[in-house]
Every structure is written in structure tokens, then in C-alpha cells.
Design an enzyme around this catalytic site. Sequence first.
Site, PDB file in Angstrom:
ATOM      1  N   ASP A 186       0.810  -1.218   0.000  1.00 37.85           N
ATOM      2  CA  ASP A 186       0.000   0.000   0.000  1.00 37.85           C
ATOM      3  C   ASP A 186       0.852   1.282   0.000  1.00 37.85           C
ATOM      4  O   ASP A 186       2.094   1.209   0.019  1.00 37.85           O
ATOM      5  CB  ASP A 186      -0.953  -0.070   1.213  1.00 37.85           C
TER       6      ASP A 186
ATOM      7  N   ASP B  42     -10.067   4.001  -3.559  1.00 43.57           N
ATOM      8  CA  ASP B  42     -10.792   2.811  -3.113  1.00 43.57           C
ATOM      9  C   ASP B  42     -12.227   2.754  -3.643  1.00 43.57           C
ATOM     10  O   ASP B  42     -12.930   3.761  -3.681  1.00 43.57           O
ATOM     11  CB  ASP B  42     -10.844   2.768  -1.583  1.00 43.57           C
TER      12      ASP B  42
HETATM   13  C1  GLA Z   1      -5.996   1.451   1.359  1.00 45.38           C
HETATM   14  C2  GLA Z   1      -6.159   0.493   0.175  1.00 45.38           C
HETATM   15  C3  GLA Z   1      -7.333  -0.433   0.437  1.00 45.38           C
HETATM   16  C4  GLA Z   1      -7.128  -1.200   1.725  1.00 45.38           C
HETATM   17  C5  GLA Z   1      -6.916  -0.223   2.872  1.00 45.38           C
HETATM   18  C6  GLA Z   1      -6.498  -0.937   4.151  1.00 45.38           C
HETATM   19  O1  GLA Z   1      -7.049   2.333   1.462  1.00 45.38           O
HETATM   20  O2  GLA Z   1      -6.352   1.223  -1.007  1.00 45.38           O
HETATM   21  O3  GLA Z   1      -7.489  -1.325  -0.653  1.00 45.38           O
HETATM   22  O4  GLA Z   1      -6.018  -2.062   1.576  1.00 45.38           O
HETATM   23  O5  GLA Z   1      -5.867   0.694   2.567  1.00 45.38           O
HETATM   24  O6  GLA Z   1      -6.262  -0.044   5.197  1.00 45.38           O
END
Ligand code: GLA
Length: 376
Positions: free
Chosen positions: A126, A183
Site C-alpha cells: 500500500d 478505493d
Molecule cells: C488502502 C487500500 C485499500 C485497503 C486499505 C487498508 O485504502 O487502497 O485497498 O487495503 O488501505 O487499510
Amino acid sequence: MTNLKPVMGWNTWNTFGDKINEELIMQAADAMAESGLKDAGYDHIIIDDCWSIKGRDKNGKLVADPEKFPHGMKYLADYIHSKGLKFGMYSCSGTLTCALYPGSYGHEYIDAKTFAEWEVDYLKYDYCMQLGCAEGELLFRRMGLALANCGRDIQFAACTWGKHETPKWIGSTGANTWRSTGDISDSWESLKKLIQLQYEILPYGGQGCFNDMDMLIVGMCGKGNVALSGCSWDEYKLHFAAWCLLQSPLIIGCDIRDMSPETKEILMNKDLISILQDERCNKPYIIKCVNFDDTPIIIRALGNGDIAVGLFNLKDDAFNMWLPLDDIGIPYLQGKTVEGKDVYTGEDVYVLSETIFKRVEAHSCAVYRLKIVDIK
Ligand code: GLA
């Protein structure tokens, strides 16, 4: 060998967020192996954020939360592998993960080694909590090298949301996929936005480093960690078809232990999965018709000479969609047309004029797999 096709699997985040534990993961592995998902091509069980304790051990290693995972991660890996599946885990290029657990910044090599010891096959990496001057580019190259030297073949899934011009440098890091968007949430607005964001970046995906449009929301129906209003079945069908045509990894986000018949039917659509996994991995392209922002036509030329055509209506009312065959390299005037089938309805299709025409309902799609044939 790393995966040369878009990855297919399941991830904890969309439905369970931080409410994850050993029992859930084992049940998910059972469900993947027994529900037909594995036979359809899904083979990765991926634990997302929130799996560790909030510190490291005295040797600087990451530690699985003993309450959530009492037997540790190698135990889970063994269980997942015993089902013929692959084990995915999560870390972050910053000092902390997005949910504030320890990140791999400054610990890349030791973490890659730990993942290898646990027999992890896939790492989602991430982009949160980086130190002010740290360059994403460098951090992903560093983890890419750490993974390449950890003694195990671990697929590298970059989750940079397309930030800092990711497509310009991600191919140099060893990543197999790059997250091109923020997301997803379980709503029509989110789906529409993620699809429209792809128009300008299609050339940057493809074999080597697939453009990851984020995890699927099919079948969440307004329940779980990223749930909002939920979507209609037509919207979920459109979502799945768009991800397949656009060559995105298919990482299921609903609770696979409890899938409705509609959910299974969408997620295991053989024709769409075979378009996604086509051996040639030709890139998709978009035909820009009238008002194309809301009515994209997505095309992929397939390895056996077939052509996949998806007519997507993102508008709020029905729309008559037209696609001149000549626009996709099929010269009707030289005696060529197409025949095949609608991959959702199974209906036969034979195009009797120089244009594919279909009235597509609001928030719906029509997707065809077509052969080029001589006009009968
Ligand atoms: C980010 C990623 C998500 C998920 C969250 C977890 O927002 O884009 O897909 O993995 O972190 O905290």
C-alpha cells in the site's frame, strides 16, 4: 513463476475490514475450493490490513496478532496450500499501514524474508504514511528488489492509487499489478467513476503489470466494510464485465462463504473469465461514440481471432448503442460480418448489417464474444 495473467482471488478488506481471524480465512479457503470458485480460476486468498500487532518483535520482525491468528501465518499458509490455493498478505510502503499498523518502510528486506518464511505467494503493498521526502518510486523499487531476493516467488501487487504518475515508473519495480484508482465502495457512483477513470490510462496496463481497478463489490449488496447503498444486479453485472474487458485483476470482496445464486452466476461467468484470461493479453481499447463518457464501447481482440465487444450504458436512462463494424476492423463492404453470443444471456448473435445495434437499459451492458465470418 509470477503470474502473466490478471490475478483472481478473494481479499478480506471490502467485507471484513479489521474483523479478520484465522477461522474466517480457513472458511474462506474452504469456500473457494468447494463453491466452484477455484474451478472458475480464483486461487488467491488474501489477508488485507489489520493482521499484525502494533509493534515489531525484538528482532524487528512483523508479528501476527495472536488473538486473531493464534497459530500464526505459516499455519494458515499450509492450510491454504493444502486446498491448492495461494496465500496473499498485505503491507505498506510507509512507516504505518493505512489502518495504522506497522508498515514496511525501512524494514523491506526483513519483511520480505518473513513473508517468504511464512510461504506467502502474493503481497499487496500500500501507499499510506510515507515520510515527507520518501519517493514512492524508490520505495516500490526497494520492496521489489527485497522480494526478488527473499528466496521465494512472491507476486508484487502495488496499491498506489495511480498517484505520483505511477504508470511511468511502476513497470520498473517488479510489480505485477498497479492500483490505478482510489478505493471502491459498494455503490453505483463508485463503479461509474472507476470505469470512467480508465479512459485515459488504458495504454498503461497490460501484461507485465496489469492495471488494477480495485477489488470487486459484486454480491456485497450494501453489507460490509466498504458498503454504501449497494448496487442492482444489472450494475454488478456491468461491473464484472467492465473489469474483465479492461483486464483488471478479479479480487472478490464479498463474503464467499455465503454467496447468493446471482452472485455466483456473475463471478463464475466462464465467457467473461476466458476473455479476461485470454492468452494473448491484447490490450483493450475504447470506441468513442456520441456522448462516449457515459456510453463507452470497450473492445478486445482475442488470441484465436475472436473479438470481445462490450456496450456499456452508464446513463440513467436506456440508450440506443451503435457500433459500425468498420470501426473495429471488420469490413462489411468486403463481405465480412460477425457472429457469436451474448455472454450474459447466452443468445446467439449474427449481425445482418454493417452496424452492431443494441438498445441497452440504464446502468446495464451487453457483452458479445464474436467470430469474424463471411456474410452468409
Ligand atoms: C488502502 C487500500 C485499500 C485497503 C486499505 C487498508 O485504502 O487502497 O485497498 O487495503 O488501505 O487499510
